[in-house]
Design a protein around this motif. Structure first.
Motif, PDB file in Angstrom:
ATOM      1  N   GLY A   1       0.700  -1.138   0.079  1.00  0.00           N
ATOM      2  CA  GLY A   1       0.162  -0.070  -0.045  1.00  0.00           C
ATOM      3  C   GLY A   1       0.872   1.362   0.026  1.00  0.00           C
ATOM      4  N   VAL A   2       2.137   1.252  -0.486  1.00  0.00           N
ATOM      5  CA  VAL A   2       3.002   2.499  -0.529  1.00  0.00           C
ATOM      6  C   VAL A   2       2.568   3.192  -1.772  1.00  0.00           C
ATOM      7  N   HIS A   3       2.621   4.491  -1.668  1.00  0.00           N
ATOM      8  CA  HIS A   3       2.335   5.349  -2.682  1.00  0.00           C
ATOM      9  C   HIS A   3       3.517   6.340  -2.759  1.00  0.00           C
ATOM     10  N   GLN A   4       3.809   6.688  -4.186  1.00  0.00           N
ATOM     11  CA  GLN A   4       4.746   7.590  -4.406  1.00  0.00           C
ATOM     12  C   GLN A   4       4.470   8.641  -5.427  1.00  0.00           C
ATOM     13  N   GLU A   5       4.576   9.985  -5.168  1.00  0.00           N
ATOM     14  CA  GLU A   5       4.361  11.030  -6.204  1.00  0.00           C
ATOM     15  C   GLU A   5       5.575  11.698  -6.741  1.00  0.00           C
ATOM     16  N   SER A   6       5.760  11.616  -8.062  1.00  0.00           N
ATOM     17  CA  SER A   6       7.116  12.027  -8.422  1.00  0.00           C
ATOM     18  C   SER A   6       6.950  13.583  -8.923  1.00  0.00           C
ATOM     19  N   LEU A   7       7.722  14.571  -8.830  1.00  0.00           N
ATOM     20  CA  LEU A   7       7.549  15.847  -9.392  1.00  0.00           C
ATOM     21  C   LEU A   7       8.872  16.324  -9.831  1.00  0.00           C
ATOM     22  N   THR A   8       8.758  16.296 -11.121  1.00  0.00           N
ATOM     23  CA  THR A   8      10.224  16.585 -11.990  1.00  0.00           C
ATOM     24  C   THR A   8      10.064  18.067 -12.461  1.00  0.00           C
ATOM     25  N   ARG A   9      11.373  18.406 -13.157  1.00  0.00           N
ATOM     26  CA  ARG A   9      11.671  19.618 -13.792  1.00  0.00           C
ATOM     27  C   ARG A   9      12.323  19.338 -15.037  1.00  0.00           C
ATOM     28  N   ALA A  10      12.625  18.071 -15.565  1.00  0.00           N
ATOM     29  CA  ALA A  10      13.140  17.795 -16.614  1.00  0.00           C
ATOM     30  C   ALA A  10      12.358  16.624 -17.419  1.00  0.00           C
ATOM     31  N   PRO A  11      12.410  16.338 -18.570  1.00  0.00           N
ATOM     32  CA  PRO A  11      11.674  15.097 -19.193  1.00  0.00           C
ATOM     33  C   PRO A  11      12.095  13.866 -18.489  1.00  0.00           C
ATOM     34  N   LEU A  12      13.549  13.717 -18.409  1.00  0.00           N
ATOM     35  CA  LEU A  12      14.224  12.608 -17.937  1.00  0.00           C
ATOM     36  C   LEU A  12      14.618  12.547 -16.664  1.00  0.00           C
ATOM     37  N   ALA A  13      14.200  13.473 -16.019  1.00  0.00           N
ATOM     38  CA  ALA A  13      14.825  13.621 -14.369  1.00  0.00           C
ATOM     39  C   ALA A  13      14.986  12.255 -13.726  1.00  0.00           C
ATOM     40  N   ASP A  14      13.756  11.575 -13.831  1.00  0.00           N
ATOM     41  CA  ASP A  14      13.766  10.511 -12.885  1.00  0.00           C
ATOM     42  C   ASP A  14      13.989   9.060 -13.751  1.00  0.00           C
ATOM     43  N   ILE A  15      14.717   8.958 -14.648  1.00  0.00           N
ATOM     44  CA  ILE A  15      15.342   7.832 -15.429  1.00  0.00           C
ATOM     45  C   ILE A  15      15.847   6.904 -14.602  1.00  0.00           C
ATOM     46  N   LEU A  16      16.545   7.060 -13.724  1.00  0.00           N
ATOM     47  CA  LEU A  16      17.106   6.125 -12.642  1.00  0.00           C
ATOM     48  C   LEU A  16      16.156   5.713 -11.485  1.00  0.00           C
ATOM     49  N   ASP A  17      14.985   6.208 -11.484  1.00  0.00           N
ATOM     50  CA  ASP A  17      14.194   6.089 -10.396  1.00  0.00           C
ATOM     51  C   ASP A  17      13.511   4.641 -10.431  1.00  0.00           C
ATOM     52  N   VAL A  18      13.546   3.988  -9.213  1.00  0.00           N
ATOM     53  CA  VAL A  18      13.331   2.413  -9.195  1.00  0.00           C
ATOM     54  C   VAL A  18      11.674   2.269  -8.757  1.00  0.00           C
ATOM     55  N   TRP A  19      10.894   3.320  -9.087  1.00  0.00           N
ATOM     56  CA  TRP A  19       9.311   3.126  -8.579  1.00  0.00           C
ATOM     57  C   TRP A  19       8.593   2.390  -9.591  1.00  0.00           C
ATOM     58  N   ARG A  20       8.771   3.133 -11.065  1.00  0.00           N
ATOM     59  CA  ARG A  20       7.812   2.684 -12.022  1.00  0.00           C
ATOM     60  C   ARG A  20       8.850   2.526 -13.304  1.00  0.00           C
ATOM     61  N   PRO A  21       8.339   1.594 -14.120  1.00  0.00           N
ATOM     62  CA  PRO A  21       9.089   1.243 -15.480  1.00  0.00           C
ATOM     63  C   PRO A  21       9.230   2.212 -16.291  1.00  0.00           C
TER      64      PRO A  21
END
Length: 832
Positions: free
Chosen positions: A664-684
């Motif tokens: 039941g963990v939720h994560q909301e991602s806020l970015t300022r560049a198109p590929l800012a969270d390319i290394l994030d392990v939350w989503r594909p």
């Protein structure tokens, strides 16, 4: 004034250029009180035992263990007696010595001389000093204190130089006045260590031309028997010619010397007894020595977990064993080796091939080899097949049932957990990410693994056929039994018999008639009488997963990490050390971080600009390990080395399904560049992120194959054909131009020797530079600029070691979980 004549006579004796200065027992005048006992034939540049304290204290620096000498002198010219005890040892890099001598004679006062000395320096240059205090019923002698300083330089194997200043304080006590005495010596060895010639010139201050010459010759007639002679004479009247001859019989830790000589005035006799912790060359026992080699113990290492945590480790056990086997091959004392076969920790098929070849070299050098099997699998039997005889015990356990590889995949587990894996890779055969992303091995994975397994089987079968002189069907018949009994192995001709423990001595006697069994044997444990330092070949190890930072191993010995900083520093050290003639880079690694591998590769290339560099591959030198090796002038692989795997990949988990759906963990991602969270392990990855990651991997792969093409002198397209992550055996890699020759560590050392222009008969030292350390290995030391670049963050897996060990046993390399582009083997292969 009744004492004046006695004093004047004593003073005259002290000032006479006595023959006792000539280091022979041949004297025409009583020995000077400042000289003590005479010695067997030697010289200022030659002496390097405990008795050096009396002649040249710099010689104490060449004592590597502990020594005790007792000397007894009988001078028939002056009806005098002398006794002395000399001690020497090495402590904290210093040569330390102490002595006490008693001189007694009817014509002159008795006296006692107590001496202390030390020496410091290297194998090529030693500086020493000594202090002598005197005790006597004669008050002037009783008040004496004298000091000597000495220097010994041994810049070459055939040359030694010595210089001594005696009585440097020129003491004056009553009517006694001692002048400074000077001794200049030269030693040469025109052939080898068995023959030594020396010339000394001895003179008092202000009387150089009135000095005395001494000529010395020493020869080791046979091991354990040494003969010596000395001649002394002056160039002015009044100094007769004197002659001394000596013989020494040595056993390992005990020696006996008798010396006799004199002039026309009479004889002088000297007896010396030596006790030492160092082992001297001794008369070889009839039949030679037979020793036991326990491979399990030899390969297990010896550093305790506590010391490992503190950063203290011993030499790599496999490298140490390899050196032992090489030295044993060259040792004339050794007649046979009993190899105890129980397990081979840390050994796979590459190193097993090296061990097997080492046993064959032992046999080729005239040694007999007998393997005694307590328990073994196919890997151990592969090594044992090189022995002259193989015996098992009645209840020995044989796991000789053929070779197998097990490939585990965890894609199904990941699906159940809700974990998705994003992958960017280059090459159909770069299948490492498939462990986590597929439910079963891919066709590419099966193809390369089957090819490698076929090579292993072919090498194994050929070894057994050649070693046991039996058709391969006999081995297949044993495999078919699953868990065969030793009796069946004997019936098939794969072993020579079943023995009890009480029959072992009898079998050894049959194998080596007249041999003497020794459990304390060690090759080259004899006292090293060589002058100067041997030229050295530096072995720089790259062992384990390649990372940034420093090489280290965990205290329990479960994992090894090859750090770029450590390897670079070691290469720089070897490159700048004038005693290192060549470098061997020993690679036993499946790869790791691309950047760290590239930095190692550049460091190897830089070292190769200055000295010969040869790479030796062990069980594996794949991907990043292969990358590091190809910077060398020449690359050796074993037939069963697992190598190649030229390719890169990036893998990233997406844990939203696990954490959100299950917990039941939720994560909301806020970015300022198109590929800012390319290394994030939350989503594909999104399609754009996948494309960017693939471009990153493609660029890294292109750099990799470009460097391979450059170093291997191959067309880049040809490299690409044999790359793309494909794993090859060393035998197949040779056929495709990825390595230069088949051979192990010792063959690589021989090649390095040849490239350095070192004659085959010149003895070399192998020195390991850059070994892994323990937990606190990151403390201390200032890196060079290139090494500083390798101070990459060395990521440690978050799991405890017990779980990491479990993961490895399941075939999963947890470096996959660390961020960054990887150049690693596509899977963990264990062939048993």
């Amino acid at each position: 004034m009744p004492r004046v004549p006695g004093r004047m006579r004593l003073l005259a004796l002290l000032l006479l250029p006595s023959l006792a200065l000539a280091q022979t027992s041949v004297v025409s005048q009583p020995a000077l009180p400042s000289r003590g006992l005479a010695l067997p034939p030697t010289g200022a540049a030659l002496v390097d035992e405990a008795t050096a304290l009396s002649l040249n204290p710099a010689g104490l620096g060449f004592v590597n263990g502990s020594q005790l000498f007792y000397l007894h002198e009988r001078n028939l010219v002056h009806d005098g007696l002398g006794d002395g005890v000399f001690l020497a040892t090495r402590l904290l890099g210093l040569g330390l010595g102490g002595a006490m001598e008693w001189i007694r004679g009817r014509a002159e006062p008795d006296y006692r001389r107590t001496s202390l000395g030390l020496s410091l320096g290297t194998r090529t240059l030693q500086l020493g000093g000594s202090w002598h205090a005197y005790g006597s019923s004669h008050r002037d002698i009783d008040a004496l204190d004298t000091f000597d300083v000495g220097l010994t330089a041994r810049p070459m194997r055939a040359l030694s130089l010595g210089a001594v200043v005696r009585d440097i304080n020129a003491p004056t006590e009553g009517t006694l006045a001692l002048k400074r005495q000077y001794n200049l010596g030269v030693g040469v060895r025109p052939l080898d260590e068995r023959y030594t010639l020396g010339v000394d010139w001895l003179f008092s201050e202000g009387a150089f031309r009135q000095g005395q010459a001494t000529y010395t010759v020493n020869a080791e007639v046979i091991p354990g028997l040494r003969l010596g002679a000395g001649v002394s004479h002056g160039f002015t009247s009044g100094v007769p010619i004197a002659l001394q001859v000596a013989a020494t019989v040595d056993t390992s830790h005990l020696g006996l010397t008798y010396a006799a000589g004199g002039t026309n005035a009479g004889l002088d006799h000297l007896v010396a007894v030596r006790l030492s912790s160092e082992t001297y060359r001794s008369i070889a026992p009839r039949g030679g020595v037979v020793t036991l080699l326990d491979l399990n113990d030899a390969l297990s290492g010896g550093t305790s977990p506590v010391l490992s945590w503190l950063g203290v480790t011993e030499a790599d056990p496999y490298l140490r064993l390899t050196r032992w086997l090489d030295l044993a091959t060259q040792d004339d004392r050794l007649a046979g080796v009993v190899v105890k076969m129980e397990s081979l920790p840390g050994v796979s098929w590459g190193k097993a091939e090296e061990l097997r070849q080492a046993l064959l070299r032992l046999r080729a050098s005239g040694k007999r080899v007998m393997a005694v099997v307590l328990s073994t699998d196919d890997l151990g039997y592969f090594v044992a097949s090189a022995a002259d005889r193989i015996y098992a015990l009645q209840e020995s356990i044989l796991y000789i049932n053929g070779l197998a590889v097990h490939l585990q995949t965890y894609g199904g587990t990941m699906e159940k957990l809700g974990v998705h894996w994003d992958v960017a890779r280059v090459g159909r055969f770069k299948t490492a990410p498939e462990q986590l992303s597929r439910t079963e091995p891919s066709d590419a994975s099966l193809e390369s693994t089957n090819a490698y397994l076929d090579t292993e089987v072919a090498v194994y079968e050929k070894a057994v056929q050649e070693g046991r002189k039996v058709p391969v069907e006999r081995l297949h018949a044993l495999w078919a039994l699953g868990l065969p009994h030793p009796k069946r192995a004997v019936e098939l001709g794969l072993m020579d018999g079943i023995i009890s423990s009480t029959e072992l001595d009898k079998k050894v006697a049959e194998l080596v008639p007249g041999g003497r069994f020794s459990t304390t044997y060690a090759p080259r444990d004899e006292r090293d009488g060589r002058w100067a330092r041997r030229r050295r070949i530096a072995v720089v190890p790259v062992l384990g997963d390649i990372i940034g930072g420093r090489s280290r191993e965990d205290p329990l010995g479960f994992s090894r990490l090859a750090g770029a900083e450590t390897v670079i520093r070691a290469l720089e050290q070897a490159q700048s050390d004038p005693s290192v003639a060549a470098i061997v880079v020993r690679v036993d690694s499946g790869g790791g971080e691309v950047l760290a591998s590239h930095l190692m590769y550049e460091a190897v290339m830089e070292a190769a600009k200055h000295k010969p560099v040869v790479a030796s591959m062990g069980d594996m030198a794949a991907s990043g390990g292969y990358y590091a090796a190809i910077g060398a002038h020449e690359v050796f692989a074993l037939p069963t080395t697992l190598t190649g795997s030229i390719g890169v990949f990036y893998i990233k988990p997406a844990v939203e399904g696990l954490l959100s759906g299950l917990l039941g963990v939720h994560q909301e991602s806020l970015t300022r560049a198109p590929l800012a969270d390319i290394l994030d392990v939350w989503r594909p990855w999104t399609p754009e992120e996948q494309e960017a990651a693939q471009a990153w991997a493609d660029a890294s792969y292109d750099s990799f194959i470009t460097e391979v093409a450059l170093r291997r002198r191959m067309d880049k397209a040809k490299v690409d054909e044999v790359a793309r992550g494909r794993v090859w055996s060393g035998q197949d890699a040779l056929a495709r131009g990825l390595v230069d020759k088949l051979g192990g560590l010792l063959e690589a050392v021989d090649s390095a020797r040849m490239r350095a222009g070192i004659p085959p008969d010149e003895e070399l030292d192998l020195v390991v530079m850059g070994e892994a350390r323990g937990f606190f290995s990151a403390l201390g030391g200032e890196p060079g600029v290139r090494a500083a670049l390798s101070l990459l963050p060395a990521q440690e897996p978050a799991l405890p070691e017990s779980l990491r060990a479990l993961a490895r046993s399941a075939g999963l390399n947890l470096m996959l979980l660390q961020p960054g582009v990887k150049a690693m083997l596509p899977f963990q292969i264990t062939v048993r």
